[in-house]
Write a protein that holds these residues in place. Structure first.
Motif, PDB file in Angstrom:
ATOM      1  N   HIS A  32       0.796  -1.229   0.000  1.00  0.00           N
ATOM      2  CA  HIS A  32       0.000   0.000   0.000  1.00  0.00           C
ATOM      3  C   HIS A  32       0.826   1.277   0.000  1.00  0.00           C
ATOM      4  O   HIS A  32       0.357   2.301  -0.481  1.00  0.00           O
ATOM      5  CB  HIS A  32      -0.925   0.028   1.225  1.00  0.00           C
ATOM      6  CG  HIS A  32      -1.947  -1.062   1.243  1.00  0.00           C
ATOM      7  ND1 HIS A  32      -3.064  -1.043   0.449  1.00  0.00           N
ATOM      8  CD2 HIS A  32      -2.004  -2.217   1.949  1.00  0.00           C
ATOM      9  CE1 HIS A  32      -3.777  -2.134   0.683  1.00  0.00           C
ATOM     10  NE2 HIS A  32      -3.150  -2.859   1.586  1.00  0.00           N
ATOM     11  N   CYS A  33       2.003   1.243   0.578  1.00  0.00           N
ATOM     12  CA  CYS A  33       2.692   2.499   0.900  1.00  0.00           C
ATOM     13  C   CYS A  33       4.023   2.677   0.188  1.00  0.00           C
ATOM     14  O   CYS A  33       4.434   3.812  -0.076  1.00  0.00           O
ATOM     15  CB  CYS A  33       2.951   2.595   2.399  1.00  0.00           C
ATOM     16  SG  CYS A  33       1.638   1.925   3.441  1.00  0.00           S
ATOM     17  N   ALA A  34       4.714   1.579  -0.097  1.00  0.00           N
ATOM     18  CA  ALA A  34       6.100   1.677  -0.573  1.00  0.00           C
ATOM     19  C   ALA A  34       6.202   2.387  -1.920  1.00  0.00           C
ATOM     20  O   ALA A  34       7.238   2.986  -2.220  1.00  0.00           O
ATOM     21  CB  ALA A  34       6.719   0.278  -0.662  1.00  0.00           C
ATOM     22  N   PHE A  35       5.148   2.371  -2.704  1.00  0.00           N
ATOM     23  CA  PHE A  35       5.158   3.048  -3.995  1.00  0.00           C
ATOM     24  C   PHE A  35       5.526   4.525  -3.820  1.00  0.00           C
ATOM     25  O   PHE A  35       6.347   5.056  -4.551  1.00  0.00           O
ATOM     26  CB  PHE A  35       3.783   2.900  -4.662  1.00  0.00           C
ATOM     27  CG  PHE A  35       3.671   3.656  -5.944  1.00  0.00           C
ATOM     28  CD1 PHE A  35       4.344   3.219  -7.074  1.00  0.00           C
ATOM     29  CD2 PHE A  35       2.913   4.820  -6.024  1.00  0.00           C
ATOM     30  CE1 PHE A  35       4.256   3.935  -8.272  1.00  0.00           C
ATOM     31  CE2 PHE A  35       2.816   5.528  -7.211  1.00  0.00           C
ATOM     32  CZ  PHE A  35       3.494   5.091  -8.335  1.00  0.00           C
ATOM     33  N   CYS A  36       4.917   5.177  -2.846  1.00  0.00           N
ATOM     34  CA  CYS A  36       5.212   6.593  -2.591  1.00  0.00           C
ATOM     35  C   CYS A  36       6.270   6.780  -1.504  1.00  0.00           C
ATOM     36  O   CYS A  36       6.871   7.841  -1.405  1.00  0.00           O
ATOM     37  CB  CYS A  36       3.956   7.342  -2.177  1.00  0.00           C
ATOM     38  SG  CYS A  36       2.739   7.477  -3.504  1.00  0.00           S
ATOM     39  N   HIS A  37       6.448   5.766  -0.677  1.00  0.00           N
ATOM     40  CA  HIS A  37       7.390   5.871   0.445  1.00  0.00           C
ATOM     41  C   HIS A  37       8.467   4.791   0.369  1.00  0.00           C
ATOM     42  O   HIS A  37       8.642   4.020   1.313  1.00  0.00           O
ATOM     43  CB  HIS A  37       6.639   5.734   1.782  1.00  0.00           C
ATOM     44  CG  HIS A  37       5.637   6.818   2.058  1.00  0.00           C
ATOM     45  ND1 HIS A  37       5.997   8.121   2.336  1.00  0.00           N
ATOM     46  CD2 HIS A  37       4.279   6.811   2.113  1.00  0.00           C
ATOM     47  CE1 HIS A  37       4.907   8.862   2.552  1.00  0.00           C
ATOM     48  NE2 HIS A  37       3.848   8.084   2.414  1.00  0.00           N
ATOM     49  N   PRO A  38       9.218   4.715  -0.744  1.00  0.00           N
ATOM     50  CA  PRO A  38      10.255   3.675  -0.822  1.00  0.00           C
ATOM     51  C   PRO A  38      11.319   3.914   0.252  1.00  0.00           C
ATOM     52  O   PRO A  38      11.738   5.062   0.454  1.00  0.00           O
ATOM     53  CB  PRO A  38      10.835   3.862  -2.228  1.00  0.00           C
ATOM     54  CG  PRO A  38      10.486   5.257  -2.619  1.00  0.00           C
ATOM     55  CD  PRO A  38       9.209   5.598  -1.909  1.00  0.00           C
ATOM     56  N   GLY A  76      -2.011  14.937  -1.553  1.00  0.00           N
ATOM     57  CA  GLY A  76      -1.207  14.037  -2.377  1.00  0.00           C
ATOM     58  C   GLY A  76      -1.221  12.589  -1.920  1.00  0.00           C
ATOM     59  O   GLY A  76      -0.907  11.693  -2.685  1.00  0.00           O
ATOM     60  N   MET A  77      -1.551  12.373  -0.654  1.00  0.00           N
ATOM     61  CA  MET A  77      -1.542  10.992  -0.150  1.00  0.00           C
ATOM     62  C   MET A  77      -2.929  10.371  -0.258  1.00  0.00           C
ATOM     63  O   MET A  77      -3.930  11.017  -0.030  1.00  0.00           O
ATOM     64  CB  MET A  77      -1.058  10.949   1.308  1.00  0.00           C
ATOM     65  CG  MET A  77      -1.060   9.558   1.900  1.00  0.00           C
ATOM     66  SD  MET A  77      -0.100   9.452   3.415  1.00  0.00           S
ATOM     67  CE  MET A  77      -0.954   8.106   4.224  1.00  0.00           C
ATOM     68  N   THR A  78      -2.935   9.081  -0.632  1.00  0.00           N
ATOM     69  CA  THR A  78      -4.173   8.312  -0.718  1.00  0.00           C
ATOM     70  C   THR A  78      -4.815   8.194   0.660  1.00  0.00           C
ATOM     71  O   THR A  78      -4.112   8.015   1.648  1.00  0.00           O
ATOM     72  CB  THR A  78      -3.850   6.890  -1.225  1.00  0.00           C
ATOM     73  OG1 THR A  78      -2.950   6.994  -2.309  1.00  0.00           O
ATOM     74  CG2 THR A  78      -5.085   6.142  -1.640  1.00  0.00           C
TER      75      THR A  78
END
Ligand code: HEC
Length: 102
Positions: A32-38, A76-78
């Motif tokens: 869920h998160c790593a795409f935007c928060h690698p 910007g965040m889902t």
């Protein structure tokens, strides 16, 4: 004999549970998160990483703060409501974020 095998498998399930929870926080974060928060960074806003310094500046001190952000994100965040990510899953992600990105 049968009872012994049963007891052993119940024990195996019980002792495996905490390790499973840890894996699932990491797995959910990847999903869920790593795409935007690698690596705990932030590809959209470099001042809003998941590292402790940034989290603390924004008043996020523990897993509950991370969950609050997921439920009510900034620009910007889902948004993730309890249908997208259940409360126990959200907690696992929050704990993973706090313990992983120092
Ligand atoms: C579409 C890209 C995107 C996704 C996916 C995403 N985020 Fe974010 N995240 C952002 C952006 C942009 C910000 C900065 C805006 C804000 O503060 O809400 C942010 C901010 C944050 C912050 C606050 C960081 C700080 O330093 O104040 C946390 C905590 C956070 N995200 C956690 C998560 C978690 C946990 C997930 C997965 C459930 C997730 N994010 C998924 C884009 C995303």
């Amino acid at each position: 004999m049968y009872q012994k095998v049963l007891a052993a498998s119940v024990l195996a399930v019980l002792t495996a549970a905490p390790a499973f929870a840890a894996v699932s926080g990491a797995t959910l974060f990847k999903q869920h998160c790593a795409f935007c928060h690698p690596d705990g960074g932030n590809i959209m806003n470099k001042n809003k990483t998941l590292h402790k310094k940034d989290l603390n500046r924004d008043g996020i001190k523990d897993w509950k703060g991370v969950v609050a952000k997921m439920r009510n994100p900034g620009p910007g965040m889902t948004r993730y409501d309890a249908k997208a990510i259940t409360d126990p899953q959200a907690k696992a992600i929050g704990e993973y974020v706090i313990k992983t990105f120092k």
